[in-house]
Design a protein around this motif. Structure first.
Motif, PDB file in Angstrom:
ATOM      1  N   GLY A  51      35.717 -48.837 -11.281  1.00  0.00           N
ATOM      2  CA  GLY A  51      35.543 -50.404 -10.779  1.00  0.00           C
ATOM      3  C   GLY A  51      34.496 -51.183 -10.262  1.00  0.00           C
ATOM      4  O   GLY A  51      33.270 -50.727 -10.949  1.00  0.00           O
ATOM      5  N   CYS A  52      34.540 -51.856  -9.151  1.00  0.00           N
ATOM      6  CA  CYS A  52      33.507 -52.881  -8.909  1.00  0.00           C
ATOM      7  C   CYS A  52      32.361 -51.956  -7.867  1.00  0.00           C
ATOM      8  O   CYS A  52      32.728 -51.011  -7.342  1.00  0.00           O
TER       9      CYS A  52
ATOM     10  N   ASN B 198      33.702 -50.577  -4.547  1.00  0.00           N
ATOM     11  CA  ASN B 198      34.337 -49.287  -4.587  1.00  0.00           C
ATOM     12  C   ASN B 198      33.304 -48.183  -4.691  1.00  0.00           C
ATOM     13  O   ASN B 198      33.288 -46.885  -3.996  1.00  0.00           O
TER      14      ASN B 198
ATOM     15  N   THR C  20      39.943 -45.580  -7.209  1.00  0.00           N
ATOM     16  CA  THR C  20      40.353 -46.254  -8.454  1.00  0.00           C
ATOM     17  C   THR C  20      40.269 -47.641  -8.474  1.00  0.00           C
ATOM     18  O   THR C  20      40.110 -48.421  -7.344  1.00  0.00           O
ATOM     19  N   CYS C  21      40.602 -48.228  -9.262  1.00  0.00           N
ATOM     20  CA  CYS C  21      40.431 -49.720  -9.769  1.00  0.00           C
ATOM     21  C   CYS C  21      41.530 -50.397 -10.500  1.00  0.00           C
ATOM     22  O   CYS C  21      42.167 -49.412 -11.106  1.00  0.00           O
ATOM     23  N   SER C  22      42.285 -51.318  -9.926  1.00  0.00           N
ATOM     24  CA  SER C  22      43.530 -51.699 -10.681  1.00  0.00           C
ATOM     25  C   SER C  22      43.354 -53.319 -11.355  1.00  0.00           C
ATOM     26  O   SER C  22      44.386 -53.762 -11.706  1.00  0.00           O
ATOM     27  N   ILE C  23      42.135 -53.517 -11.502  1.00  0.00           N
ATOM     28  CA  ILE C  23      41.919 -55.095 -11.927  1.00  0.00           C
ATOM     29  C   ILE C  23      42.625 -55.294 -12.982  1.00  0.00           C
ATOM     30  O   ILE C  23      42.976 -56.476 -13.242  1.00  0.00           O
TER      31      ILE C  23
ATOM     32  N   CYS D 120      42.011 -49.054  -4.948  1.00  0.00           N
ATOM     33  CA  CYS D 120      43.010 -50.117  -5.256  1.00  0.00           C
ATOM     34  C   CYS D 120      44.273 -49.590  -5.749  1.00  0.00           C
ATOM     35  O   CYS D 120      45.148 -50.146  -5.478  1.00  0.00           O
TER      36      CYS D 120
ATOM     37  N   VAL E 193      44.314 -59.080  -8.722  1.00  0.00           N
ATOM     38  CA  VAL E 193      45.171 -57.944  -7.652  1.00  0.00           C
ATOM     39  C   VAL E 193      44.443 -57.673  -6.421  1.00  0.00           C
ATOM     40  O   VAL E 193      44.919 -57.287  -5.545  1.00  0.00           O
ATOM     41  N   VAL E 194      43.165 -58.389  -6.356  1.00  0.00           N
ATOM     42  CA  VAL E 194      42.299 -57.724  -5.098  1.00  0.00           C
ATOM     43  C   VAL E 194      43.034 -58.062  -3.878  1.00  0.00           C
ATOM     44  O   VAL E 194      42.853 -57.389  -3.012  1.00  0.00           O
TER      45      VAL E 194
ATOM     46  N   THR F 253      45.400 -55.365  -2.903  1.00  0.00           N
ATOM     47  CA  THR F 253      44.573 -54.061  -3.078  1.00  0.00           C
ATOM     48  C   THR F 253      43.731 -54.026  -1.688  1.00  0.00           C
ATOM     49  O   THR F 253      43.401 -52.881  -1.063  1.00  0.00           O
ATOM     50  N   ARG F 254      42.990 -55.280  -1.252  1.00  0.00           N
ATOM     51  CA  ARG F 254      42.109 -55.056  -0.520  1.00  0.00           C
ATOM     52  C   ARG F 254      42.154 -55.868   0.943  1.00  0.00           C
ATOM     53  O   ARG F 254      41.529 -55.856   1.934  1.00  0.00           O
TER      54      ARG F 254
ATOM     55  N   GLN G  51      33.541 -59.529  -1.932  1.00  0.00           N
ATOM     56  CA  GLN G  51      34.567 -60.108  -3.054  1.00  0.00           C
ATOM     57  C   GLN G  51      33.975 -61.587  -2.890  1.00  0.00           C
ATOM     58  O   GLN G  51      34.090 -62.021  -4.027  1.00  0.00           O
TER      59      GLN G  51
HETATM   60 FE1  F3S Z   1      37.170 -53.435  -7.139  1.00  0.00          FE
HETATM   61 FE2  F3S Z   1      38.899 -52.987  -9.040  1.00  0.00          FE
HETATM   62 FE3  F3S Z   1      39.538 -52.840  -6.556  1.00  0.00          FE
HETATM   63  S1  F3S Z   1      37.245 -54.514  -9.143  1.00  0.00           S
HETATM   64  S2  F3S Z   1      38.225 -54.296  -5.595  1.00  0.00           S
HETATM   65  S3  F3S Z   1      37.866 -51.513  -7.405  1.00  0.00           S
HETATM   66  S4  F3S Z   1      40.771 -53.517  -8.077  1.00  0.00           S
END
Ligand code: F3S
Ligand code: SAH
Ligand code: SF4
Length: 479
Positions: free
Chosen positions: A40-41, A44, A76-79, A111, A194-195, A198-199, A230
């Motif tokens: 992810g970003c 993370n 993990t990332c959910s984007i 996330c 989705v951020v 999740t954040r 963000q």
């Molecule tokens: Fe980043 Fe992915 Fe969460 S872009 S904020 S890790 S959904």
């Protein structure tokens, strides 16, 4: 010409997916070991460094060897859907590891943990721990629970948590550049995103701890910090006693003043929030990098409205004008989504033309992926066929490739101050660094005795779509 850019920049979470971390420093002092992969970003990746610090405190040291680990963590990332699929695949691979080591604990952080909560334990049977982004302080306790055979979950979001007192363990660092988290969460509610779920809510970290961390990094030899959030431009911190507010422009200035040899970057800016104050502060200090990541998402006002981005095409264009007026040499990059709900061909053309107008040096480009629970998933139909989304994305990528090429070619003959981050990946006879505009610069070592973390003045004589190639013409003590 290098044609790798279209794949390199296509999906930034994919570009930096699954990086294995492990600061090997002192790792032999620990009897229990954890292994962590981040997806992810940058937030993370930065959080994984906070997690490492918390785990060190609980007696677990980092390892890069999966076989050596007592605890395996995936941040993990959910984007986009694809990001989640990658993680599920990785979890399946871990089941083999668990067979050979039944005591191994497997945890999902970040996330996806927050989005799916305890459901993740049902869906992925081998997962023992599920911990959301605001609950990392509870990791030592949750690990104990899980060691006792309980499934452990903490996905509480917080309105206050900024981990400001936790000194991140720099994992896999080049010793020159570091990320510095300044805020968490997002209040914007872009309809595709989705951020915010999740954040959680936006909150700003206190500026004194940010400044102290920047100072400490500088003393340890770091020469660049990237202030992360963000939406960094909505940073706002109120002094608890005086009530006096610290804005993002104030914070930027504070960090720029730590030392003139410490470069300052930031990411990401929402176009609606970047103020003239920020632009003037950037122009005032040489060590604030002349680079803004200004995600447009779409170039069409109707689509922007559906996306809940709160600006129009014209408003965005005037923001680009303002940046170019106040900081003429500023690099600008973007995020773009192809094929959002109901997007017509003409509206897609507006995206291509705003890219031309903005002359992005680089973009992260995606096709729309519907995320459960978002406003768009509730309100609009995901009605653009995948083939059309992909074709539009390809057109966007092609325009960006040409713009990048033009932008990089224009730099031939110019001289830039380059912060050396390390050896070039291709040759140990060359240095790799970045200029203020965030472009990668490669140049031969010969002629000067530079080391990592030095500034060099480099004259560019060649360019690909993603790299400037030149020769050092002088060393630069202080930028
Ligand atoms: Fe980043 Fe992915 Fe969460 S872009 S904020 S890790 S959904
Ligand atoms: N906070 C940052 C971006 C975070 S997500 C900002 O506001 O700029 C990074 C990028 O992923 C977004 O800018 C957007 O372009 C893309 N993205 C987010 N949700 C998406 C979705 N559902 N489908 C496709 N791309 C998405
Ligand atoms: Fe998502 Fe929009 Fe917040 Fe960025 S500003 S994290 S795109 S909701």
């Amino acid at each position: 010409m290098n044609t790798a850019i279209s794949t390199l920049h296509k999906e930034h979470d994919e570009a930096r997916q699954g990086e294995v971390y492990g600061s090997l420093e002192n790792s032999n002092n620990y009897t229990r070991k954890f292994y962590i992969e981040s997806y992810g970003c940058q937030m993370n990746f930065s959080d994984s460094e906070i997690v490492a610090s918390i785990l060190n405190g609980a007696g677990l040291g980092a390892t890069r060897q999966l076989e050596e680990a007592d605890l395996v963590l995936l941040n993990t990332c959910s984007i986009r859907e694809k990001a989640e699929q990658t993680i599920r695949k990785r979890l399946t691979e871990f089941s083999k590891q668990k067979k050979s080591n039944p005591g191994l604990l497997i945890g999902v952080l970040g996330c996806m943990a927050e989005r799916l909560k305890a459901k993740l334990l049902e869906e992925e049977k081998l997962v023992d721990l599920v911990v959301g982004p605001d609950a990392y302080r509870s990791l030592p306790y949750l690990i104990e629970e899980a060691s006792g055979g309980q499934k452990a979950v903490n996905v509480l979001l917080s309105r206050e948590e900024t981990y400001s007192d936790i000194s991140p363990v720099r994992l896999d660092s080049n010793g020159v550049t570091a990320f510095l988290s300044i805020m968490r969460g997002c209040n914007n509610m872009c309809s595709f995103c989705v951020v915010p779920f999740t954040r959680g809510r936006e909150r700003s970290r206190d500026p004194f701890s940010i400044e102290a961390e920047a100072r400490d990094l500088f003393e340890k030899g770091y020469r660049e910090v990237t202030l992360l959030g963000q939406n960094v431009d909505s940073y706002r911190w109120y002094h608890p006693e005086t009530g006096i507010a610290v804005s993002f422009a104030d914070l930027l200035e504070k960090i720029a003043l730590v030392n003139p040899s410490l470069r300052v970057r930031f990411s990401t800016s929402h176009p609606k929030d970047i103020t003239d104050d920020v632009l003037f502060t950037m122009a005032k200090y040489d060590n604030i990098c002349k680079y803004i990541h200004l995600p447009v998402q779409s170039g069409n006002t109707r689509i922007l409205q559906l996306m809940n981005r709160t600006y129009t095409r014209e408003w965005y264009m005037s923001k680009v004008d303002r940046i170019r007026e106040i900081i003429p040499d500023c690099g600008i990059s973007s995020d773009i989504i192809a094929g959002f709900c109901s997007e017509t061909e003409e509206e897609h053309q507006d995206t291509l033309s705003i890219m031309e107008y903005s002359r992005y040096d680089m973009s992260y480009m995606f096709f729309y992926s519907e995320r459960p629970g978002t406003l768009a998933s509730k309100r609009y139909e995901d009605d653009i066929p995948e083939a059309v989304k992909k074709r539009r994305l390809q057109e966007i990528v092609e325009v960006q490739n040409r713009l990048s090429k033009e932008s990089y070619l224009q730099d031939i003959g110019k001289k830039f101050q380059v912060l050396i981050e390390g050896e070039s990946k291709r040759s140990d006879l060359q240095w790799m660094g970045r200029n203020s505009q965030n472009k990668v610069v490669v140049f031969p070592k010969e002629g000067f005795s530079f080391k990592k973390g030095d500034y060099a003045m480099v004259e560019i004589h060649e360019a690909t779509q993603a790299t400037l190639i030149g020769n050092a013409v002088a060393s630069v003590g202080v930028i």
